[in-house]
Write a protein that holds these residues in place. Structure first.
Motif, short mmCIF file in Angstrom:
data_model
loop_
_atom_site.label_atom_id
_atom_site.label_comp_id
_atom_site.label_asym_id
_atom_site.label_seq_id
_atom_site.Cartn_x
_atom_site.Cartn_y
_atom_site.Cartn_z
N THR A 120 28.56 13.13 25.64
CA THR A 120 28.22 14.48 25.76
C THR A 120 26.78 14.36 26.28
O THR A 120 26.18 15.43 26.78
CB THR A 120 28.28 15.28 24.58
OG1 THR A 120 27.39 14.58 23.51
CG2 THR A 120 29.59 15.54 24.01
N ALA A 127 31.64 18.71 26.20
CA ALA A 127 32.02 18.24 24.90
C ALA A 127 33.07 16.97 25.19
O ALA A 127 33.62 16.75 26.23
CB ALA A 127 32.75 19.53 24.19
N ARG A 194 37.48 25.81 20.14
CA ARG A 194 36.62 26.24 19.21
C ARG A 194 36.95 26.98 18.16
O ARG A 194 37.85 27.91 18.29
CB ARG A 194 35.21 26.30 19.99
CG ARG A 194 34.94 25.19 20.90
CD ARG A 194 33.64 25.62 21.76
NE ARG A 194 33.17 24.48 22.47
CZ ARG A 194 33.59 23.85 23.56
NH1 ARG A 194 34.84 24.03 23.93
NH2 ARG A 194 33.00 22.65 23.80
#
Length: 209
Positions: A120, A127, A194
């Motif tokens: 990252t 991500a 997420r």
């Protein structure tokens, strides 16, 4: 528990302050003007909270924060894994959650946060999340900024190579990731799922990929 990374000002000028907080304790690291010698990848925990940095078993560089929240009778341990800066004991890097452990098909256990963090650091990577539960080796799903506009996979992998090498240096022999075990995805076409807190949802991501 939640770890929060917050920009202080323009990262391109080298001004970035990372903070960490927990629902049970509140802000653990203050938002402040970065002091001289500050490494933008690390947090500087407050020293007035009564929290204790406890070393992880078998490591002198990895810690967890523990303490007693206001009004609690019992102690609470924050489930974030912290790594102490090699040259400044006041700074700690957030590696991820302690329970982010992958057990390979060989029975060997892998904590993938080092390779995920290394990848990252590439400017085009939004991500990265490792996989390999029950498999012969570890792999990583890498989410790239933007969309795939005919970019060749070989060119992307070549760009990632220095970051992959750096991350593999931090991993045990059985946990190293090869280029063939990198899965590429793009934020605009198939982003990594997420949670409501903004952290990567491993279970949902594994199901989707």
């Amino acid at each position: 528990t939640i770890g929060v990374r917050a920009p202080f000002c323009d990262r391109r000028r080298g001004h970035l302050c990372i903070s960490i907080g927990a629902t049970e304790f509140g802000a653990i690291a203050p938002i402040e003007r970065p002091p001289p010698g500050y490494d933008a990848r690390y947090v500087i925990p407050r020293v007035d909270t009564g929290l204790e940095l406890r070393p992880m078993e078998g490591s002198s560089q990895h810690f967890q924060l523990a303490g007693r929240p206001l009004g609690w009778d019992d102690e609470f341990v924050v489930q974030d894994l912290l790594e102490r800066h090699p040259r400044d004991a006041s700074q700690y890097r957030i590696l991820g959650r302690v329970d982010d452990l992958i057990v390979l098909g060989t029975g060997e256990k892998v904590r993938p946060t080092s390779i995920e963090t290394a990848l990252t650091e590439h400017p085009d990577v939004r991500a990265a999340i490792a996989f390999g539960e029950g498999m012969a080796s570890l792999g990583v799903i890498v989410e790239l900024v933007g969309a795939d506009y005919g970019i060749k996979r070989a060119d992307v992998l070549a760009s990632l190579e220095p970051f992959l090498i750096r991350g593999n240096l931090l991993m045990d022999k059985h946990a190293k990731v090869s280029r063939e075990m990198i899965v590429l995805t793009y934020a605009e076409t198939k982003p990594l799922q997420r949670t409501d807190k903004g952290s990567l949802s491993r279970k949902s991501i594994f199901a989707a990929f």
